[in-house]
Write a protein that holds these residues in place. Structure first.
Motif, mmCIF file in Angstrom:
data_model
loop_
_atom_site.group_PDB
_atom_site.id
_atom_site.type_symbol
_atom_site.label_atom_id
_atom_site.label_comp_id
_atom_site.label_asym_id
_atom_site.label_seq_id
_atom_site.Cartn_x
_atom_site.Cartn_y
_atom_site.Cartn_z
ATOM 1 N N GLU A 73 0.756 -1.362 -0.078
ATOM 2 C CA GLU A 73 0.115 0.038 0.142
ATOM 3 C C GLU A 73 0.803 1.223 0.019
ATOM 4 N N THR A 74 1.956 1.252 0.839
ATOM 5 C CA THR A 74 2.908 2.558 1.041
ATOM 6 C C THR A 74 3.422 2.409 -0.525
ATOM 7 N N HIS A 75 3.921 1.398 -1.213
ATOM 8 C CA HIS A 75 4.522 1.608 -2.434
ATOM 9 C C HIS A 75 3.514 2.232 -3.509
ATOM 10 N N SER A 76 2.256 1.858 -3.642
ATOM 11 C CA SER A 76 1.297 2.112 -4.300
ATOM 12 C C SER A 76 0.943 3.650 -4.275
ATOM 13 N N LEU A 77 1.017 4.156 -2.910
ATOM 14 C CA LEU A 77 0.683 5.560 -2.633
ATOM 15 C C LEU A 77 1.593 6.226 -3.001
ATOM 16 N N MET A 78 3.188 6.050 -2.902
ATOM 17 C CA MET A 78 4.160 6.911 -3.128
ATOM 18 C C MET A 78 4.394 6.793 -4.843
ATOM 19 N N MET A 79 3.983 5.744 -5.622
ATOM 20 C CA MET A 79 3.888 5.919 -7.108
ATOM 21 C C MET A 79 2.785 6.910 -7.476
ATOM 22 N N ALA A 80 1.618 6.873 -6.799
ATOM 23 C CA ALA A 80 0.499 7.771 -7.212
ATOM 24 C C ALA A 80 1.032 9.120 -6.775
ATOM 25 N N LEU A 81 1.716 9.418 -5.953
ATOM 26 C CA LEU A 81 2.488 10.498 -5.359
ATOM 27 C C LEU A 81 3.538 11.050 -6.278
ATOM 28 N N ARG A 82 4.135 10.252 -6.879
ATOM 29 C CA ARG A 82 5.157 10.500 -8.139
ATOM 30 C C ARG A 82 4.704 10.992 -9.174
ATOM 31 N N GLU A 83 3.448 10.360 -9.588
ATOM 32 C CA GLU A 83 2.786 10.607 -10.842
ATOM 33 C C GLU A 83 2.488 12.143 -10.733
ATOM 34 N N TYR A 84 1.819 12.597 -9.496
ATOM 35 C CA TYR A 84 1.362 13.958 -9.341
ATOM 36 C C TYR A 84 2.500 15.048 -9.151
ATOM 37 N N GLY A 85 3.649 14.476 -8.974
ATOM 38 C CA GLY A 85 4.792 15.246 -8.684
ATOM 39 C C GLY A 85 5.081 15.894 -7.476
ATOM 40 N N LEU A 86 4.346 15.027 -6.481
ATOM 41 C CA LEU A 86 4.601 15.456 -4.855
ATOM 42 C C LEU A 86 5.554 14.370 -4.439
ATOM 43 N N PHE A 87 6.105 13.579 -5.080
ATOM 44 C CA PHE A 87 7.306 12.829 -4.522
ATOM 45 C C PHE A 87 8.339 12.420 -5.590
ATOM 46 N N ARG A 88 9.266 12.486 -4.811
ATOM 47 C CA ARG A 88 10.664 12.313 -5.915
ATOM 48 C C ARG A 88 11.512 10.766 -5.716
ATOM 49 N N ASP A 89 11.259 9.945 -6.748
ATOM 50 C CA ASP A 89 12.080 8.839 -6.340
ATOM 51 C C ASP A 89 13.091 8.692 -7.271
ATOM 52 N N GLU A 90 14.470 8.852 -6.641
ATOM 53 C CA GLU A 90 15.524 8.948 -7.507
ATOM 54 C C GLU A 90 16.218 7.578 -8.181
ATOM 55 N N HIS A 91 15.638 6.639 -7.658
ATOM 56 C CA HIS A 91 16.112 5.122 -8.297
ATOM 57 C C HIS A 91 15.068 5.272 -9.614
ATOM 58 N N GLU A 92 13.777 5.446 -9.480
ATOM 59 C CA GLU A 92 13.150 5.257 -10.653
ATOM 60 C C GLU A 92 13.220 6.356 -11.646
ATOM 61 N N ASP A 93 13.603 7.589 -11.219
ATOM 62 C CA ASP A 93 14.167 8.576 -12.313
ATOM 63 C C ASP A 93 15.304 7.907 -12.842
ATOM 64 N N PHE A 94 16.246 7.365 -12.192
ATOM 65 C CA PHE A 94 17.485 6.815 -12.999
ATOM 66 C C PHE A 94 17.345 5.657 -13.705
ATOM 67 N N LYS A 95 16.238 4.760 -13.647
ATOM 68 C CA LYS A 95 15.840 3.765 -14.518
ATOM 69 C C LYS A 95 15.325 4.453 -15.654
ATOM 70 N N GLU A 96 14.428 5.267 -15.545
ATOM 71 C CA GLU A 96 13.942 5.790 -16.680
ATOM 72 C C GLU A 96 14.818 6.578 -17.673
ATOM 73 N N GLU A 97 15.781 7.243 -17.056
ATOM 74 C CA GLU A 97 16.608 8.098 -17.929
ATOM 75 C C GLU A 97 17.642 6.872 -18.608
ATOM 76 N N MET A 98 17.928 5.842 -18.142
ATOM 77 C CA MET A 98 18.658 4.658 -18.624
ATOM 78 C C MET A 98 17.831 4.028 -20.083
ATOM 79 N N ILE A 99 16.528 3.896 -19.604
ATOM 80 C CA ILE A 99 15.918 3.470 -20.674
ATOM 81 C C ILE A 99 15.669 4.664 -21.818
#
Length: 121
Positions: A73-99
């Protein structure tokens, strides 16, 4: 010959009495209900088995079963907040940048299953 009616409370008096019959009936009752057979002869440190077996099982205790936080539940909440731009997950940002960089170089998205197929051939 007529039978004499005996009130029930006399049986309870006999069982609690100090006679040999009363002692044997008390031991029988205690063994049926899982109590110590001779409580007068036990000292408190010998009640460990009784205490352990009378407790609720470990897997049903709330402090054991709900020890860790709700990760899904915490992970899904953080991903929803990340989509709105209210939370920054640097690891997910790094993976997206590598892709993104990989697609800019013209390489297809990496699939580990395809890599394992090449090794088997």
């Amino acid at each position: 010959m007529a039978l004499k009616k005996v009130p029930f409370y006399t049986y309870s008096k006999i069982i609690t009495s100090e006679s040999s019959y009363g002692k044997r009936m008390t031991r029988l009752r205690n063994s049926i209900f899982g109590e110590p057979l001779r409580p007068s002869q036990h000292i408190p440190k010998n009640y460990k088995t009784v205490r352990v077996l009378s407790r609720e099982p470990v897997n049903r205790r709330d402090e054991v079963a709900n020890w860790y936080p709700r990760h899904r539940e915490t992970h899904s909440l953080m991903m929803a907040l990340r989509e709105y731009g209210l939370f920054r997950d640097e690891h997910e940002d790094f993976k997206e940048e590598m892709i993104r960089l990989r697609t800019l170089r013209g390489k297809p998205p990496w699939n580990p299953k395809e890599k394992n197929k090449d090794k088997k051939k």
